[in-house]
Design a protein around this motif. Sequence first.
Motif, short mmCIF file in Angstrom:
data_model
loop_
_atom_site.label_atom_id
_atom_site.label_comp_id
_atom_site.label_asym_id
_atom_site.label_seq_id
_atom_site.Cartn_x
_atom_site.Cartn_y
_atom_site.Cartn_z
N LYS A 45 -18.95 -5.12 32.16
CA LYS A 45 -19.12 -5.31 30.72
C LYS A 45 -17.81 -5.56 30.00
CE LYS A 45 -23.26 -2.41 30.49
NZ LYS A 45 -23.89 -1.21 29.89
N GLU A 46 -16.71 -4.99 30.51
CA GLU A 46 -15.42 -5.11 29.82
C GLU A 46 -14.92 -6.55 29.73
OE1 GLU A 46 -13.52 -2.21 32.46
OE2 GLU A 46 -12.95 -1.09 30.67
N THR A 47 -15.31 -7.39 30.71
CA THR A 47 -14.79 -8.76 30.73
C THR A 47 -15.89 -9.81 30.59
OG1 THR A 47 -14.93 -8.74 33.15
CG2 THR A 47 -12.82 -8.13 32.16
N ARG A 48 -17.11 -9.39 30.31
CA ARG A 48 -18.20 -10.36 30.21
C ARG A 48 -17.96 -11.36 29.10
NH1 ARG A 48 -23.80 -7.50 30.21
NH2 ARG A 48 -22.95 -6.81 32.23
N SER A 49 -17.49 -10.89 27.95
CA SER A 49 -17.22 -11.80 26.83
C SER A 49 -16.08 -12.76 27.15
CB SER A 49 -16.89 -11.00 25.56
OG SER A 49 -15.75 -10.18 25.76
N LEU A 50 -15.08 -12.27 27.89
CA LEU A 50 -13.95 -13.13 28.27
C LEU A 50 -14.38 -14.21 29.25
CD1 LEU A 50 -10.98 -13.56 27.79
CD2 LEU A 50 -10.47 -11.94 29.62
N TRP A 51 -15.25 -13.87 30.18
CA TRP A 51 -15.77 -14.87 31.11
C TRP A 51 -16.59 -15.93 30.38
CZ3 TRP A 51 -14.01 -16.10 35.55
CH2 TRP A 51 -13.45 -15.16 36.39
N GLY A 52 -17.41 -15.49 29.43
CA GLY A 52 -18.19 -16.44 28.64
C GLY A 52 -17.30 -17.39 27.85
N TYR B 172 -19.21 -9.54 45.45
CA TYR B 172 -18.13 -9.67 44.47
C TYR B 172 -18.59 -10.43 43.24
CZ TYR B 172 -14.88 -8.08 48.09
OH TYR B 172 -14.24 -7.35 49.03
N LEU B 173 -19.37 -11.50 43.44
CA LEU B 173 -19.83 -12.31 42.31
C LEU B 173 -20.68 -11.47 41.37
CD1 LEU B 173 -19.99 -15.06 40.96
CD2 LEU B 173 -21.95 -15.59 42.41
N ILE B 174 -21.60 -10.70 41.93
CA ILE B 174 -22.48 -9.86 41.12
C ILE B 174 -21.67 -8.78 40.40
CG2 ILE B 174 -24.37 -8.17 41.20
CD1 ILE B 174 -25.54 -9.81 43.53
N SER B 175 -20.72 -8.18 41.10
CA SER B 175 -19.92 -7.12 40.49
C SER B 175 -19.05 -7.64 39.35
CB SER B 175 -19.04 -6.44 41.55
OG SER B 175 -18.09 -7.36 42.07
N ILE B 176 -18.53 -8.89 39.50
CA ILE B 176 -17.72 -9.48 38.43
C ILE B 176 -18.58 -9.75 37.21
CG2 ILE B 176 -16.48 -11.58 37.77
CD1 ILE B 176 -15.34 -11.66 40.61
N LEU B 177 -19.78 -10.32 37.42
CA LEU B 177 -20.66 -10.65 36.30
C LEU B 177 -21.21 -9.40 35.61
CD1 LEU B 177 -22.65 -13.65 37.84
CD2 LEU B 177 -20.76 -13.74 36.21
N ASN B 178 -21.30 -8.29 36.35
CA ASN B 178 -21.85 -7.06 35.78
C ASN B 178 -20.82 -6.22 35.05
OD1 ASN B 178 -24.47 -7.55 36.64
ND2 ASN B 178 -24.24 -6.42 38.56
#
Length: 332
Positions: free
Chosen positions: A40-47, A32-38
């Motif tokens: 692309k649609e939410t990568r900027s929001l997580w950052g 799950y952790l890898i899938s969340i980080l991968n």
Amino acid sequence: HGHGHNDFSYNYKGPIQSQTLAQSEKKSISFYLISILNEKETRSLWGYLIFRTIFTLIALFVGIANDSLSLVCISFEMFFDCIGIAVEMIAVHLNKLHSSDARSFSYGYGRLEILAGFGNATFMIFISLFTLQSVVERIIEPPEVTTGPVMTMSVAILIINLIGLAVFQTSKKYTRKSNQVAHEVLLLHIITGNVTSLIVIGSTWLVSTGYPVADPIGSGFIAFLILYASFPLAKQTGSILLLTTPQSINNYLYKYKQEISTMEGVLEVTESYFWTQDPNNTVASMNLRIRSDANESDILDRVQGLFSKVVNHLTIQIEKDDWNNLGRPDIS
């Protein structure tokens, strides 16, 4: 003699299957952790959330060091906002994954988002009430606030929240598509953060011009604003956790039950339960008593068609009037 909206079959394969399932659950955290980080649609929001969390802790330290209640209040608000948004995004993402542990979570991870929203709203209400208590004490005896660092952090918070609006615009298609409630909560957090940061800037400027009482008064406005935003969320999520009947269905229940009772072969609706599993799923369970010569399949189809527009998962239990004691005649 139970019939549901979808066919259900269970094939027991013994301890070997249980062991395999346990192994898959152990692997699921890293998966799950890898899938969340991968994603692309939410990568900027997580950052943005990670950066906002780190900056919030710095702002909290500055607020405590310079005795600014308004900056401490807004820092706590931002911190719990970050936690709440992160958990909601994780829940939305997990709901998109049809993983092997669906057996443990029959309706998915929607309740995780509801629980996160309720916890976030409850914490914010508690913080607001605690702030209001401090406001009264500080109005009576206003402390000396060092305005320079507080003003700098307040302006920085405003800029960070404005950046959050820009990041939100790039991610809003994902949040809206995945969950409308998550989309609205996220927008509410960001807009509230902008308003509260403006209040801190205004109160800090007034303190610097010789009005020290402006800091606790500004904190009071922030506390009331947080309460205003948190109560509806707490009420909505609390109602879902308590399995209350959705208001959207409550208006039609009596009418639908009357229609079912008048169907050919139906004697009565003995029991009915309706609840919201998560914002996208409404679940219902009904028990019907029908005549022994009634067409069971026809009744099931008609009842399911009646609730198809307002219920996502419907289970119907049929009891024929002469089914008693496993087919033996009733001697009572």
